[in-house]
Design a protein around this motif. Structure first.
Motif, PDB file in Angstrom:
ATOM      1  N   VAL A  65      10.182   8.911   6.837  1.00  0.00           N
ATOM      2  CA  VAL A  65       8.804   8.691   6.392  1.00  0.00           C
ATOM      3  C   VAL A  65       8.195   9.928   5.758  1.00  0.00           C
ATOM      4  CG1 VAL A  65       6.494   7.962   7.150  1.00  0.00           C
ATOM      5  CG2 VAL A  65       8.537   7.058   8.300  1.00  0.00           C
ATOM      6  N   SER A  66       7.498   9.740   4.650  1.00  0.00           N
ATOM      7  CA  SER A  66       6.702  10.837   4.104  1.00  0.00           C
ATOM      8  C   SER A  66       5.472  10.276   3.400  1.00  0.00           C
ATOM      9  CB  SER A  66       7.536  11.707   3.149  1.00  0.00           C
ATOM     10  OG  SER A  66       7.976  10.940   2.064  1.00  0.00           O
ATOM     11  N   ILE A  67       4.480  11.147   3.239  1.00  0.00           N
ATOM     12  CA  ILE A  67       3.244  10.755   2.569  1.00  0.00           C
ATOM     13  C   ILE A  67       3.556  10.370   1.125  1.00  0.00           C
ATOM     14  CG2 ILE A  67       1.041  11.671   1.696  1.00  0.00           C
ATOM     15  CD1 ILE A  67       0.823  13.263   4.324  1.00  0.00           C
ATOM     16  N   GLY A  68       2.954   9.274   0.667  1.00  0.00           N
ATOM     17  CA  GLY A  68       3.171   8.819  -0.698  1.00  0.00           C
ATOM     18  C   GLY A  68       4.116   7.632  -0.799  1.00  0.00           C
ATOM     19  N   MET A  69       4.796   7.305   0.313  1.00  0.00           N
ATOM     20  CA  MET A  69       5.745   6.181   0.282  1.00  0.00           C
ATOM     21  C   MET A  69       5.024   4.839   0.241  1.00  0.00           C
ATOM     22  SD  MET A  69       8.782   7.178   2.916  1.00  0.00           S
ATOM     23  CE  MET A  69      10.294   7.827   2.236  1.00  0.00           C
ATOM     24  N   LYS A  70       5.682   3.869  -0.390  1.00  0.00           N
ATOM     25  CA  LYS A  70       5.136   2.517  -0.502  1.00  0.00           C
ATOM     26  C   LYS A  70       5.488   1.705   0.745  1.00  0.00           C
ATOM     27  CE  LYS A  70       3.327   2.691  -4.652  1.00  0.00           C
ATOM     28  NZ  LYS A  70       1.873   2.580  -4.763  1.00  0.00           N
ATOM     29  N   VAL A  71       4.557   0.874   1.170  1.00  0.00           N
ATOM     30  CA  VAL A  71       4.802   0.014   2.327  1.00  0.00           C
ATOM     31  C   VAL A  71       4.364  -1.418   2.026  1.00  0.00           C
ATOM     32  CG1 VAL A  71       4.557   1.862   4.044  1.00  0.00           C
ATOM     33  CG2 VAL A  71       2.543   0.570   3.322  1.00  0.00           C
ATOM     34  N   GLU A  72       4.857  -2.356   2.859  1.00  0.00           N
ATOM     35  CA  GLU A  72       4.393  -3.738   2.761  1.00  0.00           C
ATOM     36  C   GLU A  72       4.086  -4.258   4.164  1.00  0.00           C
ATOM     37  OE1 GLU A  72       7.667  -5.677   0.862  1.00  0.00           O
ATOM     38  OE2 GLU A  72       8.939  -5.669   2.649  1.00  0.00           O
ATOM     39  N   MET A  73       3.200  -5.235   4.230  1.00  0.00           N
ATOM     40  CA  MET A  73       2.787  -5.775   5.518  1.00  0.00           C
ATOM     41  C   MET A  73       3.851  -6.708   6.075  1.00  0.00           C
ATOM     42  SD  MET A  73      -0.202  -8.513   6.282  1.00  0.00           S
ATOM     43  CE  MET A  73       0.043  -9.567   7.710  1.00  0.00           C
ATOM     44  N   VAL A  74       4.028  -6.651   7.420  1.00  0.00           N
ATOM     45  CA  VAL A  74       4.849  -7.643   8.113  1.00  0.00           C
ATOM     46  C   VAL A  74       4.017  -8.209   9.270  1.00  0.00           C
ATOM     47  CG1 VAL A  74       7.129  -6.780   7.518  1.00  0.00           C
ATOM     48  CG2 VAL A  74       5.920  -5.775   9.456  1.00  0.00           C
ATOM     49  N   PHE A  75       4.307  -9.430   9.640  1.00  0.00           N
ATOM     50  CA  PHE A  75       3.577 -10.095  10.722  1.00  0.00           C
ATOM     51  C   PHE A  75       4.357  -9.908  12.016  1.00  0.00           C
ATOM     52  CE2 PHE A  75       2.646 -13.946  13.254  1.00  0.00           C
ATOM     53  CZ  PHE A  75       1.269 -13.824  13.343  1.00  0.00           C
ATOM     54  N   ARG A  76       3.740  -9.289  13.025  1.00  0.00           N
ATOM     55  CA  ARG A  76       4.460  -8.966  14.258  1.00  0.00           C
ATOM     56  C   ARG A  76       3.571  -9.152  15.495  1.00  0.00           C
ATOM     57  NH1 ARG A  76       9.035  -5.589  12.924  1.00  0.00           N
ATOM     58  NH2 ARG A  76       9.842  -6.660  11.098  1.00  0.00           N
ATOM     59  N   LYS A  77       4.251  -9.115  16.623  1.00  0.00           N
ATOM     60  CA  LYS A  77       3.531  -9.041  17.895  1.00  0.00           C
ATOM     61  C   LYS A  77       2.954  -7.631  18.019  1.00  0.00           C
ATOM     62  CE  LYS A  77       4.538  -9.095  22.847  1.00  0.00           C
ATOM     63  NZ  LYS A  77       5.564  -9.404  23.865  1.00  0.00           N
ATOM     64  N   ILE A  78       1.682  -7.535  18.345  1.00  0.00           N
ATOM     65  CA  ILE A  78       1.032  -6.221  18.435  1.00  0.00           C
ATOM     66  C   ILE A  78       1.062  -5.699  19.869  1.00  0.00           C
ATOM     67  CG2 ILE A  78      -1.123  -4.932  18.081  1.00  0.00           C
ATOM     68  CD1 ILE A  78       0.013  -5.866  15.455  1.00  0.00           C
ATOM     69  N   GLY A 122       0.807  -1.210   0.000  1.00  0.00           N
ATOM     70  CA  GLY A 122       0.000   0.000   0.000  1.00  0.00           C
ATOM     71  C   GLY A 122       0.836   1.255   0.000  1.00  0.00           C
ATOM     72  N   THR A 123       0.153   2.404   0.172  1.00  0.00           N
ATOM     73  CA  THR A 123       0.796   3.714   0.133  1.00  0.00           C
ATOM     74  C   THR A 123       0.416   4.505   1.381  1.00  0.00           C
ATOM     75  OG1 THR A 123       0.497   3.654  -2.261  1.00  0.00           O
ATOM     76  CG2 THR A 123       1.088   5.782  -1.308  1.00  0.00           C
ATOM     77  N   ALA A 130       0.546   4.596  10.889  1.00  0.00           N
ATOM     78  CA  ALA A 130       0.332   5.062   9.516  1.00  0.00           C
ATOM     79  C   ALA A 130      -1.072   4.742   9.029  1.00  0.00           C
ATOM     80  CB  ALA A 130       1.362   4.434   8.583  1.00  0.00           C
ATOM     81  N   TYR A 131      -1.590   5.650   8.223  1.00  0.00           N
ATOM     82  CA  TYR A 131      -2.895   5.477   7.560  1.00  0.00           C
ATOM     83  C   TYR A 131      -2.574   5.119   6.113  1.00  0.00           C
ATOM     84  CZ  TYR A 131      -7.631   6.753   5.980  1.00  0.00           C
ATOM     85  OH  TYR A 131      -8.889   6.750   5.458  1.00  0.00           O
ATOM     86  N   ILE A 132      -2.886   3.876   5.748  1.00  0.00           N
ATOM     87  CA  ILE A 132      -2.370   3.308   4.499  1.00  0.00           C
ATOM     88  C   ILE A 132      -3.494   2.987   3.520  1.00  0.00           C
ATOM     89  CG2 ILE A 132      -1.210   1.259   3.550  1.00  0.00           C
ATOM     90  CD1 ILE A 132       0.209   1.250   6.464  1.00  0.00           C
ATOM     91  N   ALA A 133      -3.335   3.442   2.279  1.00  0.00           N
ATOM     92  CA  ALA A 133      -4.255   3.048   1.210  1.00  0.00           C
ATOM     93  C   ALA A 133      -3.733   1.742   0.642  1.00  0.00           C
ATOM     94  CB  ALA A 133      -4.295   4.127   0.129  1.00  0.00           C
ATOM     95  N   LEU A 134      -4.523   0.673   0.764  1.00  0.00           N
ATOM     96  CA  LEU A 134      -4.101  -0.628   0.240  1.00  0.00           C
ATOM     97  C   LEU A 134      -4.190  -0.621  -1.288  1.00  0.00           C
ATOM     98  CD1 LEU A 134      -5.958  -2.783   2.915  1.00  0.00           C
ATOM     99  CD2 LEU A 134      -3.462  -2.600   2.648  1.00  0.00           C
ATOM    100  N   ASP A 135      -3.263  -1.319  -1.934  1.00  0.00           N
ATOM    101  CA  ASP A 135      -3.193  -1.294  -3.402  1.00  0.00           C
ATOM    102  C   ASP A 135      -4.503  -1.738  -4.057  1.00  0.00           C
ATOM    103  OD1 ASP A 135      -0.675  -0.341  -3.379  1.00  0.00           O
ATOM    104  OD2 ASP A 135       0.320  -2.170  -4.102  1.00  0.00           O
ATOM    105  N   GLU A 136      -5.188  -2.701  -3.430  1.00  0.00           N
ATOM    106  CA  GLU A 136      -6.412  -3.249  -4.031  1.00  0.00           C
ATOM    107  C   GLU A 136      -7.654  -2.433  -3.681  1.00  0.00           C
ATOM    108  OE1 GLU A 136      -4.364  -4.839  -1.983  1.00  0.00           O
ATOM    109  OE2 GLU A 136      -3.464  -6.563  -3.022  1.00  0.00           O
ATOM    110  N   GLY A 137      -7.498  -1.434  -2.794  1.00  0.00           N
ATOM    111  CA  GLY A 137      -8.642  -0.609  -2.377  1.00  0.00           C
ATOM    112  C   GLY A 137      -8.790  -0.624  -0.875  1.00  0.00           C
ATOM    113  N   ASP A 138      -9.555   0.346  -0.339  1.00  0.00           N
ATOM    114  CA  ASP A 138      -9.792   0.526   1.099  1.00  0.00           C
ATOM    115  C   ASP A 138      -8.492   0.928   1.820  1.00  0.00           C
ATOM    116  OD1 ASP A 138     -11.428   0.764   3.290  1.00  0.00           O
ATOM    117  OD2 ASP A 138     -12.253  -1.250   3.148  1.00  0.00           O
ATOM    118  N   HIS A 139      -8.621   1.184   3.116  1.00  0.00           N
ATOM    119  CA  HIS A 139      -7.487   1.644   3.916  1.00  0.00           C
ATOM    120  C   HIS A 139      -7.282   0.726   5.104  1.00  0.00           C
ATOM    121  CE1 HIS A 139      -8.795   5.296   1.807  1.00  0.00           C
ATOM    122  NE2 HIS A 139      -7.540   5.712   1.923  1.00  0.00           N
TER     123      HIS A 139
END
Lengths: 392, 133
Positions: free
Chosen positions: B101-114, B55-56, B79-88
């Protein structure tokens, strides 16, 4: 939506001081506000047909539900078994209670209603309070991933700055203005002016927002007496008419919205209220808006149509919403300085507008105020309610 | 919080499992039982959809005072992320400094302890994000 079936007006208002009221219980706060309103309306208690109370979470904050019954007992209306109804929409509970009472009178079911709002928030630690406060947003899909309520508004602030060039100083100027107004309100939690540097250099909560961008945790109650216009005229020299009422909803979580720099619920609610009242944003002389966070006031004055999208920050910074400005906003000090006991806020906003329209707002009176507006929001805008008040 | 409340949403939290409306093709996270655009037509036509986790960043904040269960983690980036396939989606941004970090950067999901409920309570896992650009 059309007009109400009967005209509705406010006969009397009352409120407690807002703040850390450790010596006063929820019951006492509620009855103090109610008694003041009844006295102000100059009516006998036996005229009261019904009671509404706006309250977000007595269960979380006080470990007590069913407060409608508690309040009716406390005010001594159990003899006539006067119906009492609690209404909840997070921190929009107060305005929502008023809206339900308006409909009950307009439908002819009741003639005189006490509408109250109250919250006791300082009986828990601030940690616990911030957790409970988050219950007005989405605990499962925002809160459990690390979002606090201020962090959600911080996300809106950052995007507003990015999209419209709003500056940190413009956002901070909301707090400066509202503290200046609160310093002139004897019921306000904070009655002290602050300068821009105080806001900018305050401890950070969620960047770009600091402590002075956020509402305080407060106790307090506010009440008003609502009646059909004929009854109101019989008892009250100068009833203030409620000519417009609107309500809109939105998703509980901000993640399910297409845009976070505006509140669609406020836009919907205000359009409804303007249409019902037959007025436009430029007709409004004074407004109370939901500045739970400084950025929320900037977004609200854009959503309400007072300023074009993206111009809210500049307008506040340049003084257009100050007491001497073209559209004074949050003359009471707003949620920021007056305080924000969740359920009480929506009623306190209405009471400030009533004071302004009665020309009784002493040190903070807006000159020639004839039409006022109040906007009350739940959480991050999952509910928004707008009322328009007019003096004859 | 009751274990069941977290457990029943495991697939969404672990795998970004959302839903897709077969009528209009819109994707939703978290999953919805009815499409808010197609309404009645979408009844029975919502199927599971797994988001890529890409997402972005649309907005972000550094949280200094958080919820009680996140107290040990402050300050952290949200971060508030727009997912590539839609929704946030809203999640913590990890493995980076706020200055990057800045607005517009690409991100990917990682699996972590919350988070963890006290010393002996349940440990909750789920999605966080990191810069992928």
């Amino acid at each position: 939506m059309g007009k109400l079936l009967r005209d509705v007006a406010i006969m009397g208002i009352g409120q407690t001081r807002f703040g850390e009221m450790w010596d006063l219980s929820f019951r006492i706060l509620g009855i103090q506000a109610g008694m003041k309103a009844i006295k102000d309306a100059n009516i006998e208690s036996k005229l009261i047909d019904s009671l509404y109370i706006g309250n977000m979470s007595s269960g979380l904050f006080m470990d007590q539900e069913h407060i409608s019954s508690m309040i009716i007992e406390e005010v001594g209306l159990t003899g006539a078994h006067v119906p009492a109804t609690r209404v909840e929409a997070a921190d929009a509970s107060g305005a929502l209670a008023l809206r339900q009472a308006i409909f009950e009178i307009a439908s002819g079911q009741s003639n005189v209603i006490v509408v109250g709002g109250a919250e006791k928030m300082t009986d828990v630690t601030s940690d616990v309070a911030s957790d409970f406060i988050m219950a007005g947003a989405d605990k499962a899909w925002e809160g459990l991933f690390g979002a606090s309520l201020p962090s959600l508004f911080a996300l809106m602030a950052r995007k507003h700055m990015h999209d419209f060039g709003t500056t940190r100083e413009q956002i901070a100027s909301v707090a400066v203005k509202n503290h200046a107004n609160g310093a002139r309100n004897p019921f306000a939690q904070f009655q002290k002016e602050i300068d821009l540097d105080t806001v900018l250099n305050a401890p950070k909560i969620a960047e770009p927002l600091g402590v002075f961008d956020c509402f305080p945790v407060s106790d307090g109650a506010a009440a008003l007496i609502l009646a059909d216009i004929d009854t109101a005229k019989e008892y009250c020299g100068e009833p203030i008419r409620i000519t417009g009422s609107g309500q809109g909803s939105d998703t509980l979580s901000i993640t399910n919205r297409s845009e976070i720099t505006m509140f669609d619920s406020t836009i919907k609610a205000s359009k409804q209220a303007y249409d019902m009242a037959g007025v436009s944003p430029s007709d409004i002389d004074v407004a109370e808006v939901h500045d739970s966070y400084t950025i929320a006031e900037i977004i609200a004055i854009e959503d309400l149509g007072f300023f074009p999208k993206g111009e809210g920050g500049r307008a506040v910074f340049e003084g257009e919403t100050s007491l001497e400005g073209s559209i004074p906003v949050n003359t009471s000090g707003g949620l920021k300085a007056r305080g924000h006991p969740f359920g009480a806020t929506g009623i306190a906003q209405i009471n400030e507008i009533v004071l302004q329209l009665r020309n009784k707002a002493s040190g903070r009176q807006v000159k020639d105020a004839r039409i006022g507006l109040a906007q009350n929001m739940g959480g991050t805008g999952g509910t928004s309610i707008v009322h328009i008040l007019e003096v004859d | 919080m009751a274990v069941a409340r977290f457990w029943r949403n495991q697939d969404q939290r672990y795998n970004l499992m959302g839903s897709e409306c077969e009528i209009c093709g819109r994707k939703f996270f978290p999953d919805k039982t009815m499409c808010p655009v197609c309404h009645r037509k979408s009844i029975g036509k919502m199927k599971s959809f797994r988001f890529s986790g890409n997402g972005t960043i649309e907005s972000y904040t550094m949280v200094h005072v958080g919820m009680p269960q996140f107290k040990s983690q402050v300050p952290y980036i949200l971060a508030y992320i727009a997912l590539d396939e839609g929704d946030h989606v809203l999640g913590q941004l990890v493995d980076c400094d706020i200055s990057e970090v800045s607005i517009g950067m690409k991100v990917e999901m990682v699996f972590r302890k919350i988070s963890q409920e006290g010393k002996s309570g349940t440990i909750q896992y789920g999605y966080k994000f990191r810069l992928s650009g």
